[in-house]
Design a protein around this motif. Structure first.
Motif, PDB file in Angstrom:
ATOM      1  N   LEU A  98      12.739  10.818  19.931  1.00 11.85           N
ATOM      2  CA  LEU A  98      12.450   9.525  20.243  1.00 11.85           C
ATOM      3  C   LEU A  98      11.170   9.023  19.388  1.00 11.85           C
ATOM      4  O   LEU A  98      10.989   8.175  18.947  1.00 11.85           O
ATOM      5  CB  LEU A  98      12.438   9.036  21.947  1.00 11.85           C
ATOM      6  CG  LEU A  98      13.842   8.912  22.576  1.00 11.85           C
ATOM      7  CD1 LEU A  98      13.403   8.608  23.966  1.00 11.85           C
ATOM      8  CD2 LEU A  98      14.484   7.570  21.725  1.00 11.85           C
ATOM      9  N   PRO A  99      10.079   9.630  19.832  1.00  9.14           N
ATOM     10  CA  PRO A  99       8.656   9.466  18.979  1.00  9.14           C
ATOM     11  C   PRO A  99       8.974   9.580  17.670  1.00  9.14           C
ATOM     12  O   PRO A  99       8.366   8.814  16.806  1.00  9.14           O
ATOM     13  CB  PRO A  99       7.884  10.605  19.440  1.00  9.14           C
ATOM     14  CG  PRO A  99       8.313  10.608  20.926  1.00  9.14           C
ATOM     15  CD  PRO A  99       9.664  10.652  20.694  1.00  9.14           C
ATOM     16  N   LEU A 100       9.905  10.443  16.902  1.00  8.54           N
ATOM     17  CA  LEU A 100      10.171  10.859  15.519  1.00  8.54           C
ATOM     18  C   LEU A 100      10.525   9.426  14.944  1.00  8.54           C
ATOM     19  O   LEU A 100      10.472   8.793  14.175  1.00  8.54           O
ATOM     20  CB  LEU A 100      10.790  11.868  15.187  1.00  8.54           C
ATOM     21  CG  LEU A 100      11.206  12.178  13.837  1.00  8.54           C
ATOM     22  CD1 LEU A 100       9.900  12.397  12.932  1.00  8.54           C
ATOM     23  CD2 LEU A 100      12.119  13.300  13.469  1.00  8.54           C
ATOM     24  N   ALA A 101      11.621   9.117  15.781  1.00  9.75           N
ATOM     25  CA  ALA A 101      12.496   7.656  15.299  1.00  9.75           C
ATOM     26  C   ALA A 101      11.368   6.501  15.288  1.00  9.75           C
ATOM     27  O   ALA A 101      11.483   5.755  14.486  1.00  9.75           O
ATOM     28  CB  ALA A 101      13.687   7.376  16.185  1.00  9.75           C
ATOM     29  N   LEU A 102      10.638   6.604  16.380  1.00 13.16           N
ATOM     30  CA  LEU A 102       9.785   5.230  16.392  1.00 13.16           C
ATOM     31  C   LEU A 102       8.868   5.598  15.483  1.00 13.16           C
ATOM     32  O   LEU A 102       8.580   4.260  14.602  1.00 13.16           O
ATOM     33  CB  LEU A 102       9.224   5.097  17.790  1.00 13.16           C
ATOM     34  CG  LEU A 102       8.092   4.262  17.839  1.00 13.16           C
ATOM     35  CD1 LEU A 102       8.626   2.841  18.576  1.00 13.16           C
ATOM     36  CD2 LEU A 102       6.767   4.672  19.100  1.00 13.16           C
ATOM     37  N   GLY A 103       8.229   6.554  15.207  1.00 18.75           N
ATOM     38  CA  GLY A 103       7.337   6.914  14.197  1.00 18.75           C
ATOM     39  C   GLY A 103       7.612   6.388  12.721  1.00 18.75           C
ATOM     40  O   GLY A 103       7.034   5.601  11.984  1.00 18.75           O
ATOM     41  N   MET A 104       8.953   6.936  12.497  1.00 20.46           N
ATOM     42  CA  MET A 104       9.160   6.562  11.125  1.00 20.46           C
ATOM     43  C   MET A 104       9.849   5.145  10.709  1.00 20.46           C
ATOM     44  O   MET A 104       9.600   4.830   9.796  1.00 20.46           O
ATOM     45  CB  MET A 104      10.713   7.404  10.872  1.00 20.46           C
ATOM     46  CG  MET A 104      10.474   9.005  10.859  1.00 20.46           C
ATOM     47  SD  MET A 104      11.884   9.957  10.508  1.00 20.46           S
ATOM     48  CE  MET A 104      12.097   9.670   8.969  1.00 20.46           C
ATOM     49  N   ALA A 105      10.036   4.306  11.970  1.00 20.84           N
ATOM     50  CA  ALA A 105      10.633   3.013  11.922  1.00 20.84           C
ATOM     51  C   ALA A 105       9.394   2.209  11.786  1.00 20.84           C
ATOM     52  O   ALA A 105       9.358   0.954  11.125  1.00 20.84           O
ATOM     53  CB  ALA A 105      11.443   2.836  12.804  1.00 20.84           C
ATOM     54  N   VAL A 106       8.391   2.474  12.762  1.00 23.80           N
ATOM     55  CA  VAL A 106       7.392   1.532  13.054  1.00 23.80           C
ATOM     56  C   VAL A 106       5.874   2.143  12.689  1.00 23.80           C
ATOM     57  O   VAL A 106       5.005   1.246  11.935  1.00 23.80           O
ATOM     58  CB  VAL A 106       7.446   1.277  14.482  1.00 23.80           C
ATOM     59  CG1 VAL A 106       6.207   0.045  15.055  1.00 23.80           C
ATOM     60  CG2 VAL A 106       8.559   0.776  14.967  1.00 23.80           C
ATOM     61  N   ILE A 107       5.458   3.287  12.555  1.00 29.82           N
ATOM     62  CA  ILE A 107       4.366   3.616  12.454  1.00 29.82           C
ATOM     63  C   ILE A 107       3.873   4.197  11.118  1.00 29.82           C
ATOM     64  O   ILE A 107       2.913   3.879  10.537  1.00 29.82           O
ATOM     65  CB  ILE A 107       3.919   4.955  13.578  1.00 29.82           C
ATOM     66  CG1 ILE A 107       4.230   4.515  15.211  1.00 29.82           C
ATOM     67  CG2 ILE A 107       2.311   5.277  13.208  1.00 29.82           C
ATOM     68  CD1 ILE A 107       3.480   3.325  15.499  1.00 29.82           C
ATOM     69  N   VAL A 108       4.754   4.958  10.604  1.00 34.86           N
ATOM     70  CA  VAL A 108       4.833   5.689   9.230  1.00 34.86           C
ATOM     71  C   VAL A 108       4.811   4.557   8.207  1.00 34.86           C
ATOM     72  O   VAL A 108       4.097   4.812   7.029  1.00 34.86           O
ATOM     73  CB  VAL A 108       5.706   6.699   9.037  1.00 34.86           C
ATOM     74  CG1 VAL A 108       5.468   7.300   7.572  1.00 34.86           C
ATOM     75  CG2 VAL A 108       5.113   7.940   9.731  1.00 34.86           C
ATOM     76  N   PRO A 109       5.541   3.484   8.175  1.00 34.73           N
ATOM     77  CA  PRO A 109       5.780   2.912   6.989  1.00 34.73           C
ATOM     78  C   PRO A 109       4.407   2.102   6.148  1.00 34.73           C
ATOM     79  O   PRO A 109       4.512   2.145   5.167  1.00 34.73           O
ATOM     80  CB  PRO A 109       6.622   1.665   7.654  1.00 34.73           C
ATOM     81  CG  PRO A 109       7.455   2.039   8.795  1.00 34.73           C
ATOM     82  CD  PRO A 109       6.556   3.105   9.170  1.00 34.73           C
ATOM     83  N   TYR A 110       3.341   1.906   7.251  1.00 30.64           N
ATOM     84  CA  TYR A 110       2.275   1.495   6.374  1.00 30.64           C
ATOM     85  C   TYR A 110       1.636   2.513   5.422  1.00 30.64           C
ATOM     86  O   TYR A 110       0.992   2.117   4.563  1.00 30.64           O
ATOM     87  CB  TYR A 110       1.264   0.899   7.760  1.00 30.64           C
ATOM     88  CG  TYR A 110      -0.051   0.522   7.131  1.00 30.64           C
ATOM     89  CD1 TYR A 110      -0.057  -0.835   6.406  1.00 30.64           C
ATOM     90  CD2 TYR A 110      -1.230   0.928   6.780  1.00 30.64           C
ATOM     91  CE1 TYR A 110      -1.174  -1.235   5.859  1.00 30.64           C
ATOM     92  CE2 TYR A 110      -2.390   0.606   6.162  1.00 30.64           C
ATOM     93  CZ  TYR A 110      -2.078  -0.739   5.889  1.00 30.64           C
ATOM     94  OH  TYR A 110      -3.534  -1.202   5.253  1.00 30.64           O
ATOM     95  N   GLN A 111       1.774   3.702   6.088  1.00 26.81           N
ATOM     96  CA  GLN A 111       1.216   4.906   5.161  1.00 26.81           C
ATOM     97  C   GLN A 111       1.926   4.948   3.859  1.00 26.81           C
ATOM     98  O   GLN A 111       1.147   4.901   2.645  1.00 26.81           O
ATOM     99  CB  GLN A 111       1.410   6.125   5.606  1.00 26.81           C
ATOM    100  CG  GLN A 111       0.731   6.296   7.234  1.00 26.81           C
ATOM    101  CD  GLN A 111       1.084   7.674   7.806  1.00 26.81           C
ATOM    102  OE1 GLN A 111       1.040   8.757   7.195  1.00 26.81           O
ATOM    103  NE2 GLN A 111       1.106   7.574   8.953  1.00 26.81           N
ATOM    104  N   ALA A 112       3.279   4.727   3.784  1.00 23.90           N
ATOM    105  CA  ALA A 112       4.001   4.680   2.616  1.00 23.90           C
ATOM    106  C   ALA A 112       3.728   3.678   1.875  1.00 23.90           C
ATOM    107  O   ALA A 112       3.520   3.533   0.367  1.00 23.90           O
ATOM    108  CB  ALA A 112       5.500   4.688   2.848  1.00 23.90           C
ATOM    109  N   TYR A 113       3.580   2.399   2.121  1.00 21.73           N
ATOM    110  CA  TYR A 113       3.201   1.164   1.773  1.00 21.73           C
ATOM    111  C   TYR A 113       1.630   1.299   1.057  1.00 21.73           C
ATOM    112  O   TYR A 113       1.596   0.961  -0.201  1.00 21.73           O
ATOM    113  CB  TYR A 113       3.029  -0.052   2.842  1.00 21.73           C
ATOM    114  CG  TYR A 113       2.328  -1.384   2.270  1.00 21.73           C
ATOM    115  CD1 TYR A 113       3.021  -2.158   1.040  1.00 21.73           C
ATOM    116  CD2 TYR A 113       1.171  -1.678   2.701  1.00 21.73           C
ATOM    117  CE1 TYR A 113       2.160  -3.438   0.864  1.00 21.73           C
ATOM    118  CE2 TYR A 113       0.318  -2.984   2.113  1.00 21.73           C
ATOM    119  CZ  TYR A 113       0.998  -3.725   1.383  1.00 21.73           C
ATOM    120  OH  TYR A 113       0.483  -4.581   0.711  1.00 21.73           O
TER     121      TYR A 113
END
Length: 414
Positions: A98-113
């Motif tokens: 669950l934290p992995l799914a949330l992180g990949m969808a909400v938390i991590v995208p700004y890092q990639a951007y």
């Protein structure tokens, strides 16, 4: 004849909880330093990058994630005493995925951007970036950001699928580990004493290194990371075996000064040989020193932790519940802090100091001010609902220990 292990009473292992919290504090400092260390790839790089940081970073990097996985194995050793295969898979799956799914969808995208913009391969404008990123239907240039070839990335959250994979391997083979053969393996490891405890556990790590390291460099992509899997799963298994056995923990505490001194000698010899090498260092002597140092450093940390940290510190309950959300949040907050501070040109001392402070303040504000207050948010960050927490705190050991760099390896383990 090896004596059967004596189990600890059913109470929290405060030293494991404390080491978990302190290891994560180190992760925040490590990831801030990744922005400043010269010649090591990371999502963003500072104009103040320093070559001198490479050696302290390397000294830490040779054991930090191994310690993390070993402590996670200790946690599983406690949990598996009272749960079967499917119960373990259900509880660990929800707690990790669950934290992995949330992180990949909400938390991590700004890092990639932020990385894509810095590389000049993503147009400024996070609002336009996010829908395309989440759709995964419009491929990015390969070098846009770490993991761009997959369309979406887990960056620093790679630890979660790795931990779930190792947990599933143990859970699916529980009958083996509970069989006479499995119990003999556990007793044999926990029965190691003296020099055997300080040297023999490094041998499998050395074998994996000699067989796999040069053929399968670290990737953190889960599928072909065979070398890191061999090392991480081995120390995870050590932790699972150690679990609640009192004898091996007492021995680690007794040998803590010896293991620390031997670790210092091993890393000093490693540094001398590496500095004197012509080209990239390789060969059995370097591999032997690396794996000896890895295990001796972990053994020293566990020994000192068991000797000095196994008490109910006033801060420990708060830290134990805060670690997981801080792990999920911290690297994105570091990237956001860089975006805020870099234009101010504050220099190589004030800027990293403020970056650490902003990251810690952001983790604290979001965790204590928002995440821990709402039951619907808590499972998304690896926390149990409030009503289920009190009983668990009495009988459960430390939860799995999060951290670490992004999708790709920042530097070889040597």
């Amino acid at each position: 004849m090896i004596a059967a292990p004596t189990l600890l009473p059913d109470h929290r292992r405060h030293d494991i909880d404390a080491l978990r919290a302190l290891a994560f504090l180190l992760v925040i400092l490590y990831h801030v330093a990744m922005y400043y260390v010269a010649d090591w790839p990371w999502h963003l790089k500072s104009p103040h990058a320093a070559e001198w940081l490479q050696w302290p970073m390397r000294v830490i990097n040779l054991w930090r994630m191994d310690l993390v996985f070993l402590i996670s194995g200790v946690s599983l050793g406690f949990l598996s005493r009272n749960q079967g295969t499917w119960s373990l898979l259900r509880s660990r799956g929800a707690r990790l995925m669950l934290p992995l799914a949330l992180g990949m969808a909400v938390i991590v995208p700004y890092q990639a951007y932020a990385e894509g913009v810095a590389n000049g391969l993503v147009a400024p404008g996070f609002g336009a970036f996010l829908p395309r990123y989440l759709s995964m239907s419009n491929p990015w240039p390969k070098q846009a950001f770490a993991g761009a070839e997959f369309g979406i990335t887990w960056n620093h959250l790679w630890y979660l699928p790795y931990l779930f994979t190792y947990t599933a391997l143990i859970a699916l083979t529980l009958p083996l580990w509970k069989s006479p053969a499995g119990q003999w393996m556990r007793r044999s490891f926990n029965g190691l004493r003296g020099w055997k405890l300080l040297l023999l556990p490094a041998l499998p790590l050395l074998v994996w290194t000699m067989l796999l390291a040069r053929h399968f460099p670290p990737t953190h992509n889960l599928i072909r990371d065979f070398y890191l899997h061999s090392i991480f799963f081995t120390v995870f298994l050590y932790g699972y075996w150690m679990g609640a056995d009192t004898g091996v923990w007492r021995e680690l505490a007794r040998l803590r000064r010896v293991s620390l001194a031997m670790a210092a000698v091993a890393i000093a010899a490693f540094i001398v040989l590496r500095l004197g090498a012509q080209g990239p260092p390789s060969g059995v002597p370097m591999d032997t020193l690396r794996m000896l140092y890895l295990w001796l450093a972990v053994a020293a940390i566990l020994g000192y932790g068991h000797r000095h940290l196994n008490r109910p510190w006033p801060w420990l309950r708060w830290a134990n519940e805060s670690v997981y959300p801080w792990y999920v949040l911290h690297q994105t907050l570091i990237i956001a802090g860089i975006a805020l501070l870099a234009p101010l040109a504050l220099g190589p001392v004030l800027e990293p100091t403020l970056l650490v402070a902003l990251t810690i303040a952001g983790c604290w504000a979001l965790t204590d001010g928002v995440i821990r207050r709402f039951n619907w948010l808590r499972p998304l960050f690896g926390l149990k609902p409030r009503r289920a927490r009190c009983k668990a705190e009495i009988t459960s050991p430390a939860e799995p220990l999060p951290p670490e760099p992004g999708w790709r390896s920042p530097s070889p383990r040597a």
